[in-house]
Structure formats: C-alpha cells, structure tokens
Design a protein around this motif. Structure first.
Motif, PDB file in Angstrom:
ATOM      1  N   ALA A 204       1.308 -45.360 -61.109  1.00  0.00           N
ATOM      2  CA  ALA A 204       1.618 -45.468 -62.530  1.00  0.00           C
ATOM      3  C   ALA A 204       2.175 -44.170 -63.104  1.00  0.00           C
ATOM      4  CB  ALA A 204       0.368 -45.880 -63.298  1.00  0.00           C
ATOM      5  N   LEU A 205       1.667 -43.040 -62.632  1.00  0.00           N
ATOM      6  CA  LEU A 205       2.057 -41.750 -63.202  1.00  0.00           C
ATOM      7  C   LEU A 205       3.284 -41.140 -62.544  1.00  0.00           C
ATOM      8  CD1 LEU A 205      -1.376 -39.986 -63.834  1.00  0.00           C
ATOM      9  CD2 LEU A 205      -0.129 -41.635 -65.242  1.00  0.00           C
ATOM     10  N   THR A 206       3.560 -41.472 -61.282  1.00  0.00           N
ATOM     11  CA  THR A 206       4.651 -40.823 -60.547  1.00  0.00           C
ATOM     12  C   THR A 206       5.691 -41.802 -60.019  1.00  0.00           C
ATOM     13  OG1 THR A 206       3.640 -40.917 -58.343  1.00  0.00           O
ATOM     14  CG2 THR A 206       2.990 -39.082 -59.772  1.00  0.00           C
ATOM     15  N   GLY A 207       5.394 -43.072 -60.001  1.00  0.00           N
ATOM     16  CA  GLY A 207       6.303 -44.050 -59.430  1.00  0.00           C
ATOM     17  C   GLY A 207       6.262 -44.096 -57.917  1.00  0.00           C
ATOM     18  N   ALA A 208       5.310 -43.365 -57.310  1.00  0.00           N
ATOM     19  CA  ALA A 208       5.201 -43.313 -55.852  1.00  0.00           C
ATOM     20  C   ALA A 208       4.024 -44.145 -55.391  1.00  0.00           C
ATOM     21  CB  ALA A 208       5.036 -41.876 -55.377  1.00  0.00           C
ATOM     22  N   SER A 209       4.075 -44.549 -54.145  1.00  0.00           N
ATOM     23  CA  SER A 209       2.981 -45.294 -53.542  1.00  0.00           C
ATOM     24  C   SER A 209       2.559 -44.633 -52.261  1.00  0.00           C
ATOM     25  CB  SER A 209       3.401 -46.738 -53.252  1.00  0.00           C
ATOM     26  OG  SER A 209       2.456 -47.385 -52.421  1.00  0.00           O
ATOM     27  N   ALA A 210       1.247 -44.504 -52.067  1.00  0.00           N
ATOM     28  CA  ALA A 210       0.739 -43.904 -50.835  1.00  0.00           C
ATOM     29  C   ALA A 210       0.890 -44.849 -49.655  1.00  0.00           C
ATOM     30  CB  ALA A 210      -0.734 -43.515 -50.994  1.00  0.00           C
ATOM     31  N   GLY A 211       1.203 -46.122 -49.900  1.00  0.00           N
ATOM     32  CA  GLY A 211       1.286 -47.092 -48.826  1.00  0.00           C
ATOM     33  C   GLY A 211       2.690 -47.349 -48.314  1.00  0.00           C
ATOM     34  N   THR A 212       3.699 -46.970 -49.075  1.00  0.00           N
ATOM     35  CA  THR A 212       5.073 -47.200 -48.647  1.00  0.00           C
ATOM     36  C   THR A 212       5.941 -46.006 -48.988  1.00  0.00           C
ATOM     37  OG1 THR A 212       5.655 -48.246 -50.751  1.00  0.00           O
ATOM     38  CG2 THR A 212       4.945 -49.704 -48.949  1.00  0.00           C
ATOM     39  N   CYS A 213       7.057 -45.913 -48.300  1.00  0.00           N
ATOM     40  CA  CYS A 213       8.029 -44.860 -48.579  1.00  0.00           C
ATOM     41  C   CYS A 213       9.392 -45.518 -48.648  1.00  0.00           C
ATOM     42  CB  CYS A 213       7.999 -43.811 -47.469  1.00  0.00           C
ATOM     43  SG  CYS A 213       9.235 -42.524 -47.640  1.00  0.00           S
ATOM     44  N   GLN A 214      10.152 -45.211 -49.671  1.00  0.00           N
ATOM     45  CA  GLN A 214      11.477 -45.799 -49.797  1.00  0.00           C
ATOM     46  C   GLN A 214      12.435 -45.083 -48.845  1.00  0.00           C
ATOM     47  OE1 GLN A 214      12.299 -48.509 -51.633  1.00  0.00           O
ATOM     48  NE2 GLN A 214      10.120 -48.685 -52.016  1.00  0.00           N
ATOM     49  N   VAL A 215      12.775 -45.758 -47.756  1.00  0.00           N
ATOM     50  CA  VAL A 215      13.637 -45.184 -46.737  1.00  0.00           C
ATOM     51  C   VAL A 215      14.871 -46.058 -46.568  1.00  0.00           C
ATOM     52  CG1 VAL A 215      13.808 -44.493 -44.322  1.00  0.00           C
ATOM     53  CG2 VAL A 215      11.649 -44.191 -45.544  1.00  0.00           C
ATOM     54  N   PRO A 216      16.065 -45.500 -46.675  1.00  0.00           N
ATOM     55  CA  PRO A 216      17.277 -46.292 -46.506  1.00  0.00           C
ATOM     56  C   PRO A 216      17.295 -47.002 -45.161  1.00  0.00           C
ATOM     57  CG  PRO A 216      17.804 -44.151 -47.415  1.00  0.00           C
ATOM     58  CD  PRO A 216      16.354 -44.098 -47.009  1.00  0.00           C
ATOM     59  N   ALA A 217      17.827 -48.202 -45.147  1.00  0.00           N
ATOM     60  CA  ALA A 217      17.724 -49.054 -43.976  1.00  0.00           C
ATOM     61  C   ALA A 217      18.753 -48.758 -42.896  1.00  0.00           C
ATOM     62  CB  ALA A 217      17.841 -50.520 -44.396  1.00  0.00           C
ATOM     63  N   ASP A 218      19.831 -48.015 -43.212  1.00  0.00           N
ATOM     64  CA  ASP A 218      20.823 -47.716 -42.186  1.00  0.00           C
ATOM     65  C   ASP A 218      21.330 -46.288 -42.347  1.00  0.00           C
ATOM     66  OD1 ASP A 218      22.889 -47.719 -44.192  1.00  0.00           O
ATOM     67  OD2 ASP A 218      23.025 -49.899 -44.009  1.00  0.00           O
ATOM     68  N   ALA A 219      22.124 -45.838 -41.376  1.00  0.00           N
ATOM     69  CA  ALA A 219      22.565 -44.444 -41.336  1.00  0.00           C
ATOM     70  C   ALA A 219      23.418 -44.082 -42.546  1.00  0.00           C
ATOM     71  CB  ALA A 219      23.338 -44.176 -40.050  1.00  0.00           C
ATOM     72  N   ARG A 220      24.352 -44.958 -42.923  1.00  0.00           N
ATOM     73  CA  ARG A 220      25.244 -44.624 -44.023  1.00  0.00           C
ATOM     74  C   ARG A 220      24.487 -44.534 -45.342  1.00  0.00           C
ATOM     75  NH1 ARG A 220      31.217 -47.267 -45.347  1.00  0.00           N
ATOM     76  NH2 ARG A 220      31.741 -45.794 -47.044  1.00  0.00           N
ATOM     77  N   ALA A 221      23.557 -45.456 -45.560  1.00  0.00           N
ATOM     78  CA  ALA A 221      22.763 -45.420 -46.787  1.00  0.00           C
ATOM     79  C   ALA A 221      21.875 -44.188 -46.829  1.00  0.00           C
ATOM     80  CB  ALA A 221      21.917 -46.683 -46.908  1.00  0.00           C
ATOM     81  N   ALA A 222      21.294 -43.824 -45.685  1.00  0.00           N
ATOM     82  CA  ALA A 222      20.467 -42.622 -45.627  1.00  0.00           C
ATOM     83  C   ALA A 222      21.290 -41.385 -45.923  1.00  0.00           C
ATOM     84  CB  ALA A 222      19.805 -42.502 -44.256  1.00  0.00           C
ATOM     85  N   ALA A 223      22.486 -41.312 -45.345  1.00  0.00           N
ATOM     86  CA  ALA A 223      23.360 -40.165 -45.585  1.00  0.00           C
ATOM     87  C   ALA A 223      23.756 -40.081 -47.051  1.00  0.00           C
ATOM     88  CB  ALA A 223      24.601 -40.254 -44.700  1.00  0.00           C
ATOM     89  N   ALA A 224      23.950 -41.235 -47.699  1.00  0.00           N
ATOM     90  CA  ALA A 224      24.288 -41.244 -49.123  1.00  0.00           C
ATOM     91  C   ALA A 224      23.166 -40.661 -49.960  1.00  0.00           C
ATOM     92  CB  ALA A 224      24.613 -42.661 -49.574  1.00  0.00           C
ATOM     93  N   VAL A 225      21.927 -40.987 -49.609  1.00  0.00           N
ATOM     94  CA  VAL A 225      20.776 -40.407 -50.308  1.00  0.00           C
ATOM     95  C   VAL A 225      20.776 -38.893 -50.135  1.00  0.00           C
ATOM     96  CG1 VAL A 225      18.262 -40.269 -50.372  1.00  0.00           C
ATOM     97  CG2 VAL A 225      19.381 -42.493 -50.130  1.00  0.00           C
ATOM     98  N   LEU A 226      21.111 -38.433 -48.941  1.00  0.00           N
ATOM     99  CA  LEU A 226      21.129 -36.997 -48.674  1.00  0.00           C
ATOM    100  C   LEU A 226      22.252 -36.299 -49.429  1.00  0.00           C
ATOM    101  CD1 LEU A 226      20.297 -36.955 -44.855  1.00  0.00           C
ATOM    102  CD2 LEU A 226      18.758 -36.655 -46.814  1.00  0.00           C
ATOM    103  N   VAL A 227      23.398 -36.958 -49.605  1.00  0.00           N
ATOM    104  CA  VAL A 227      24.475 -36.380 -50.410  1.00  0.00           C
ATOM    105  C   VAL A 227      23.987 -36.159 -51.833  1.00  0.00           C
ATOM    106  CG1 VAL A 227      26.728 -36.860 -51.458  1.00  0.00           C
ATOM    107  CG2 VAL A 227      26.380 -37.257 -49.013  1.00  0.00           C
TER     108      VAL A 227
END
Length: 367
Positions: free
Chosen positions: A196-219
């Motif tokens: 509720a306070l941070t928008g994060a969950s200790a049970g999951t991590c938002q990870v891009p599903a493929d290489a191009r999407a992951a690289a876009a997050v890194l850009v």
C-alpha cells in the motif's frame, strides 16, 4: 512483547589494470555519457515462484507515502507513518524488500506500529515501536523509530541465512522473545502495508518477459541515472537490444538483462562495467571461454555509488537479490575475495557455483 490482538491487519573491455583506473573514476563521477531515446515496454510479466528463477521477490518499490485518512488492515495514518519510516530506513540501507517486510512484521507484532514508551507485563523495560531493551541504546534512541529501525536491520542482517529462514524465526533471533512463532500472523499484514505504501510486493517482482522489453526498461533506468556504465560501448549494447538492432555478435542473453532489471529495481543506483566482449573484441581473463564472450555475463562495479569487491555487504546483498530470479545453475565470481575476507554467501537456490575473479567488481553469469 506486545501483540495486536487479532491480525486482520495483515566485471570490462580493457585489461584488469586499466579497468581498475576506470572503475575508480566512474565510482567518483558515475557519468552517463549518452542520452538515449526510451523504447516502450511491450510486455511485462509478474514472476514469482513459478517464474524463471523461483522463490520470493526482492524488488523494491517507490519511496513510501501515506495519504490522509489512509488505513491498511486496520492500521491508521499515524501507524502507517511509522511503517513508512521503517521502510525508508531499509531502503537507505539497501535492505531488500523481504527484509523491509520482515521489519514491519516485527513492528506490528511488537507494538502494533505504535511508538510505545513502555513494555508489557513480561518486560516493562522495553520501549519503542520495536520494544527494544537497554542494549539498543538510550531511551531517546529507542524511542526514535528511524534509529530503532536501523538498529533492528543491523542485527537482522547478521542473522545467518536470514533471507531463507522463516521470517518469524529471523525475528525471534533478533528480538529473543519467548515464542519463536509469535510473529508469523503478522507477515501478511506487513506485506499489505508495504504494498500500500510503496506499490511493491514481497511475493512478486515485475520482470520484463523478453530481452527487448528488459533492455527497454534498462534504457529508461539509464535516462533516470539509476543505471550507469563504465564505458559507452556497453551502454550501446543495451540500447541496440532495446531497439532490436543488435547484431548476432552483440546480443545479450535475456535472462541476464532480466537480472540487471532486478538489480535496478532492488537498489537506488547500479553501475555496470562489462557485458558482451565478443561485441568489443576484448579478451581479458578467460578470453573467448568467458561467459562475457557469449553475452551471458555482467560485471557490476558499484551499487548505490559504492565500489564492489565481491566480498562487501552490497555485493552479497546483490547476489541474494538476484538469486530468486536467476536461472538455476547461474554462477557468481569473486569466491577468492570472499574467502580472504571470511565472508559467506549463505544459502542460495539458483546460484549453484562461484569462482575466483578480481576484487573490483561483482561478476554474475547465467548458464
């Protein structure tokens, strides 16, 4: 110990000597040399126990904030402000989200997220949100939620295998309370509070599903200066992956890009010194036998603008942060650095081996 009744609240292209000089300079300045155009993320997948690494989540959320009149599982604004302080201290100490959740769990189980100036019928000498005794400092220190939280985290981080033990057992080891299972009912409320306070969950991590999407997050992380590169050409490799223009010799393994995303999400700032060496034609260390030659290795030279040695606290935290999301059979370098420093990695699930390397970075590779 005071409960809350019912818990409805639930490594580079240059020889090593040259890289040493580059690393020193980069840690001081951490320059981002090229402005990049963001590429939209096409697909993001929430990866948990059934994902490519398995295990619990570690990615951090945003800075905590409490809205006027906000309630979470029965805890009101004043209690949530104390939880926000605990989370903020954890973020500043680079404690993974699992550890932040654990600290909030203890604060719920000890005081109901209230800064009490007294203890309970069993021990009325303990005070504060964590119900700490005199061994934690002066009354003023124990009654300051930020100071108390830092003291709790410091002791928690010294509990062997704290990231893999049951949270209530870690709490018991720090708090030394009578019932080792006392804190178990408060884990879920603590998860709710952090989400509720941070928008994060200790049970999951938002990870891009493929290489191009992951690289876009890194850009995007490069643009916000959360991700820095020792050399522009390694940064360009990520850019090309995001744009879909990487040549066969310059591709980066999708799992590796995903792990860099986890690192960026888990820490305030990440420095990378080495990626695909076949792309640059450099052959230090293991040469063409190196996982770097295959685009399957990354060297982290700094975390939160602090140099990594492979044996320092942040290197160990980084490995543990990546472990739940790494492909099984992944490896970490700098084993000799840790041996000389008498540092153990503890229990890991997906990093199944380590090996010697120079003590000026933390090497990570995927199978």
């Amino acid at each position: 110990m005071i409960g809350v009744g019912t818990a409805t609240a639930r490594a580079v292209a240059h020889p090593k000597t040259t890289r040493n000089l580059l690393t020193v300079a980069a840690v001081i300045v951490l320059v981002v040399p090229v402005a990049l155009v963001a590429v939209p993320v096409s697909l993001v997948l929430a990866i948990g126990a059934s994902g490519f690494g398995g295990g619990g989540g570690v990615c951090g959320g945003s800075a905590p904030s409490v809205e006027a009149g906000q309630k979470v599982d029965g805890y009101g604004p004043e209690q949530l402000k104390i939880a926000a302080t605990i989370i903020t201290v954890g973020q500043k100490m680079s404690v993974p989200l699992h550890g932040q959740t654990l600290a909030v769990m203890v604060a719920i189980g000890e005081s109901g997220l209230r800064n009490l100036d007294h203890g309970d019928a069993v021990d009325n000498t303990t005070i504060g949100v964590f119900q700490q005794g005199a061994g934690y400092g002066t009354p003023a220190q124990r009654m300051d939620p930020a100071t108390a939280a830092a003291a709790f985290y410091t002791r928690m981080l010294h509990v062997p295998n704290w990231q893999t033990l049951a949270p209530t057992l870690v709490a018991h080891a720090v708090q030394i309370n009578a019932d080792p299972n006392h804190y178990a009912p408060f884990w879920t409320p603590a998860e709710h509070v952090l989400a509720a306070l941070t928008g994060a969950s200790a049970g999951t991590c938002q990870v891009p599903a493929d290489a191009r999407a992951a690289a876009a997050v890194l850009v995007s992380a490069i643009q916000s200066k959360k991700l820095n590169f020792l050399e522009p050409r390694y940064q360009q490799q990520v850019t090309n992956m995001a744009e879909g223009t990487a040549t066969p010799d310059c591709t980066i393994d999708a799992h590796l890009l995903q792990l860099i995303v986890v690192a960026v999400q888990s820490f305030q700032q990440v420095g990378v010194s080495d990626l695909n060496r076949r792309c640059t034609g450099m052959t230090p260390g293991a040469g063409t036998a190196s996982a770097h030659w295959k685009g399957k290795a990354v060297d982290f030279y700094a975390i939160n603008r602090q140099s990594l040695t492979g044996a320092d606290t942040l290197s160990v935290q980084l490995i543990h942060a990546l472990d739940p999301y790494a492909p099984h059979g992944s490896s970490a370098g700098q084993s000799d650095c840790r041996t000389r420093a008498h540092v153990s990695l503890g229990v890991l699930v997906n990093f199944t081996s380590d090996f010697p390397d120079t003590c000026n970075h933390q090497h990570i590779q995927v199978p």
